[in-house]
Write a protein that holds these residues in place. Structure first.
Motif, mmCIF file in Angstrom:
data_model
loop_
_atom_site.group_PDB
_atom_site.id
_atom_site.type_symbol
_atom_site.label_atom_id
_atom_site.label_comp_id
_atom_site.label_asym_id
_atom_site.label_seq_id
_atom_site.Cartn_x
_atom_site.Cartn_y
_atom_site.Cartn_z
ATOM 1 N N SER A 212 0.829 -1.200 0.000
ATOM 2 C CA SER A 212 0.000 0.000 0.000
ATOM 3 C C SER A 212 0.849 1.230 0.000
ATOM 4 O O SER A 212 2.023 1.195 0.259
ATOM 5 N N CYS A 702 -3.950 -3.490 -2.890
ATOM 6 C CA CYS A 702 -3.468 -3.565 -1.516
ATOM 7 C C CYS A 702 -2.948 -4.976 -1.254
ATOM 8 O O CYS A 702 -3.315 -5.919 -1.967
ATOM 9 N N CYS A 715 -3.452 1.349 2.983
ATOM 10 C CA CYS A 715 -4.222 0.117 3.108
ATOM 11 C C CYS A 715 -4.214 -0.335 4.562
ATOM 12 O O CYS A 715 -3.162 -0.372 5.203
#
Length: 749
Positions: A212, A702, A715
């Motif tokens: 992320s 993610c 994320c």
């Protein structure tokens, strides 16, 4: 007149090497400045002093020819009330630089002068200059000049820059605005494909799933400059106490600027009229302790304590940002220099068995200090020493180290280390006058850009490491670094440096009125020289997202070092708690910086950490009293990634961005008109969009079982901003219960 200038030019370059890091309480000062100003303001004095030694070396015709070469370049150094060509008031340092460079170029190129022709006169002038400033010329002069003089003359013989261009390049003169505007435009519009890459890519790329992004979005909307702060949740004066979940973190220990001194002597003078003390042959006041002093480099026993502490922290990797040899530049010898580098690397591996250890090249690692140049045999020996000593370096990294002191390594799944060589941007490395037009610099830049692009394509994150922080170096180099950090802000999860010996951070912005999209942290040094409590730092990287979640700084308190007791290394602060930060994103650090414009307690906390808690290092008492100009200048240092940005900020004030970021309930499918940053994708909750200079990188996944939260911009296990029709359960790290996280399906906001 001519002999004076050539002698003084070589001397001031050598003297600046000694001076370059002497004022860490004001780390952006020092270097060439005091010596150039001395030449600009007191040329007649030095002329009179040296003519007795050198007048027989030049004929009257030679002097006339020399003056004809010199006068078109600069205003007379004796007329300090005159104006420069652009109408600006006389600048002694700038004028001194132009006089010195012009004279040296003329004498070396027209009259064939060599270092040997002027060495005796240099020694005489060095004694006078050092003694006049209160330093021991008898120790400094005979030893430092032979190391630097021949190389400075070589640079002058082979440099292609003009006089004014050279002085701007080493930051002795303010950069020409028109020239810099053109350079800045070229940097912004150039791409990694603008040069043919001749470098190899290093470690093989990973094809594992994407991590992320934790970088916050930036804003390109302008705001009027103001000395008052906008509201910020990052103020360190708040009572915010962060809850720390039980994260699975990857620990990165950073050591910076060790400067180990094997000739440190217990009981030696602490005040010695030199730039660094505590050796048996230095005369002065006080007696040094067993473990070190604020005016000295540390003995091996103190360094060993730091390495033992690092081992107890159970790191996954140790990153050393460079500078192993001590600051006694006047005693530098090539073999001892390399032995110091070798000893420290071997000690790290011995004290931390099984822990990967990776180095960056500091300016003091080069021989002589500051003069790094790939074609130079002394630099090639440094490369050999580093590759032989640091066994963690892969074969490919060793090859790239020899090419120019850069490399990359795969640290963990989806996490890479990328080390670049900041000596190419160091203003006191005069070999850069040659390097800036040579392939080895361009090859490194190609390598870095290719590595960042590949990491993005492979959904990897990058830990970026160099020795020098941005903000005071060669402007063109730091504009390149700024472009890399803003263009690949979604890839770079941590960017570290050292060099200044103090605790600071720098922000990278895509435009002056934008929120920062990337941040660099410079850790304080592991040695006490320049009144620093020896320090080390631990960065915590989330193993699932590969994003920085926090860092912790440790100090060895030297305030009672004279007691003889073994000093302890204790945790001093955790960044999130110290500054009231909800995350480590660039935007959070930018909000903190803006709060320091008007929040005196917040600024004073940063100032105290900057000086590692040593009261004598508080740079300016006016900040403590809430002076607006002082606050503005401090924030300008933090928010400027180039010296040019800092000059403009000091003149025009800090620009406070507004926030046109899309509301967290909106998803993004096109980046047109949006600032650099990460946003919620319209394709699903477990993917996100990266916007970079108008380009759209959509459907970036993610890690497994994580979803995008558009408020905190990363994320996580749950999202406050995105819901989907279909769900699946997953275990979470924070707590024993299970939470429902969203699976890919129709997006709802």
């Amino acid at each position: 007149m001519s002999a004076k200038y050539v002698v003084f030019t070589v001397l001031l370059f050598c003297s600046a090497t000694v001076q370059a890091e002497f004022a860490p309480a004001a780390p952006d000062d020092g270097g060439l400045t005091p010596f150039l100003e001395a030449l600009g303001n007191n040329a007649e004095t030095y002329h009179t002093l040296l003519m007795n030694h050198l007048s027989e070396n030049m004929t009257v015709d030679d002097v006339i020819m020399f003056r004809s070469e010199l006068l078109p370049e600069v205003t007379s150094p004796y007329d300090i009330t005159s104006q420069q060509g652009n109408g600006a008031p006389f600048n002694a340092g700038c004028n001194g630089c132009k006089v010195a460079i012009s004279a040296l170029r003329a004498l070396v190129r027209l009259f064939g002068k060599k270092y040997e022709d002027i060495s005796s006169a240099l020694n005489v002038l060095c004694h006078v200059l050092m003694n006049a400033q209160g330093y021991q010329g008898r120790i400094i002069c005979p030893n430092i000049l032979p190391n630097y003089g021949p190389k400075v003359v070589y640079i002058v013989q082979n440099g292609k820059m003009g006089v004014g261009e050279t002085c701007e390049f080493i930051n002795a003169c303010p950069a020409n605005t028109e020239t810099q505007d053109k350079e800045g435009t070229a940097l912004k519009t150039s791409s990694s494909s603008s040069r043919s890459s001749s470098s190899s890519s290093g470690s093989s790329s990973s094809s594992s799933s994407s991590s992320s992004s934790g970088s916050s979005s930036s804003s390109s909307s302008s705001s009027s400059s103001s000395s008052s702060s906008s509201s910020s949740s990052s103020s360190s004066s708040s009572s915010f106490k962060r809850h720390h979940p039980k994260r699975d973190v990857y620990k990165v220990v950073q050591l910076a600027d060790v400067h180990i001194d094997f000739d440190y002597a217990e009981g030696a003078a602490v005040e010695c009229n030199l730039f660094v003390c505590c050796r048996k042959n230095y005369r002065g006041k006080g007696k040094s302790s067993k473990y070190g002093e604020y005016t000295c480099n540390p003995p091996p026993r103190t360094v060993e304590l730091f390495l033992e502490k690092a081992a107890k922290l159970n790191p996954d990797v140790l990153l050393y940002t460079g500078d192993s040899p001590p600051h006694h530049l006047w005693y530098e010898q090539l073999e001892e220099h390399m032995n110091t580098t070798r000893y420290l690397g071997e000690a790290m591996h011995r004290k931390l068995p099984g822990v990967p250890i990776y180095p960056a090249i500091g300016n003091h690692d080069a021989f002589p200090s500051n003069l790094y140049y790939v074609p130079d045999p002394d630099t090639q020996l440094l490369h050999d020493t580093l590759v032989e000593t640091y066994s963690s370096l892969s074969e490919e990294s060793g090859k790239n180290m020899h090419k120019g002191g850069y490399y990359q390594e795969q640290l963990a799944p989806r996490l890479r280390l990328l080390t670049y060589n900041t000596n190419y941007g160091y203003e006191n490395n005069w070999f850069n006058i040659l390097s800036q037009s040579e392939d080895h610099l361009h090859n490194m830049q190609d390598f870095v850009e290719d590595a960042l692009k590949t990491a993005r394509n492979d959904n990897n994150k990058v830990l970026l490491m160099g020795h020098h922080p941005v903000g005071t170096g060669i402007i063109s180099f730091e504009e390149w670094v700024t472009r890399m950090c803003t263009e690949y802000h979604d890839v770079i999860s941590l960017h570290i440096a050292g060099h200044k010996h103090t605790d600071l951070f720098r922000l990278f912005r895509a435009s002056p009125d934008a929120w920062a999209s990337s941040v660099q942290f410079a850790a304080p040094s592991a040695n006490s020289y320049s009144r620093i409590n020896p320090s080390m730092r631990v960065y915590e990287i989330d193993r699932h997202t590969n994003e920085l979640v926090d860092f912790v700084t440790y100090h060895m308190d030297f305030s009672d070092i004279g007691s003889g007791a073994e000093p302890e290394i204790k945790q001093v602060y955790r960044a999130s708690e110290e500054y009231g930060l909800t995350d480590m994103s660039a935007r959070s650090w930018h909000q903190l910086a803006i709060s320091m414009l008007s929040d005196t307690p917040a600024l004073n906390k940063y100032e105290n950490n900057f000086g590692t808690g040593v009261a004598a290092n508080l740079r300016d008492r006016r900040c403590e009293e809430g002076d607006v100009t002082c606050h503005n200048n401090r924030v300008c240092q933090v928010t400027s990634s180039t010296l040019r940005q800092r000059w403009e900020c000091n003149t025009n004030g800090v620009q406070i961005p507004t926030d046109p970021t899309p509301a967290p309930t909106d998803c993004v499918s096109s980046c047109l008109g949006l600032a650099n940053g990460e946003y919620q994708s319209c394709q699903g909750c477990d993917v996100y969009v990266t916007c970079s200079h108008g380009n759209t990188y959509d459907n970036r996944p993610c890690p497994a079982r994580l979803v995008w939260d558009d408020v905190i911009k990363r994320c996580e296990y749950t999202s406050t901003t995105c819901r989907q029709r279909h769900r699946r359960s997953a275990d979470v790290i924070d707590g024993d219960e299970e939470r429902q996280v969203q699976s890919k399906g129709t997006v709802k906001f």
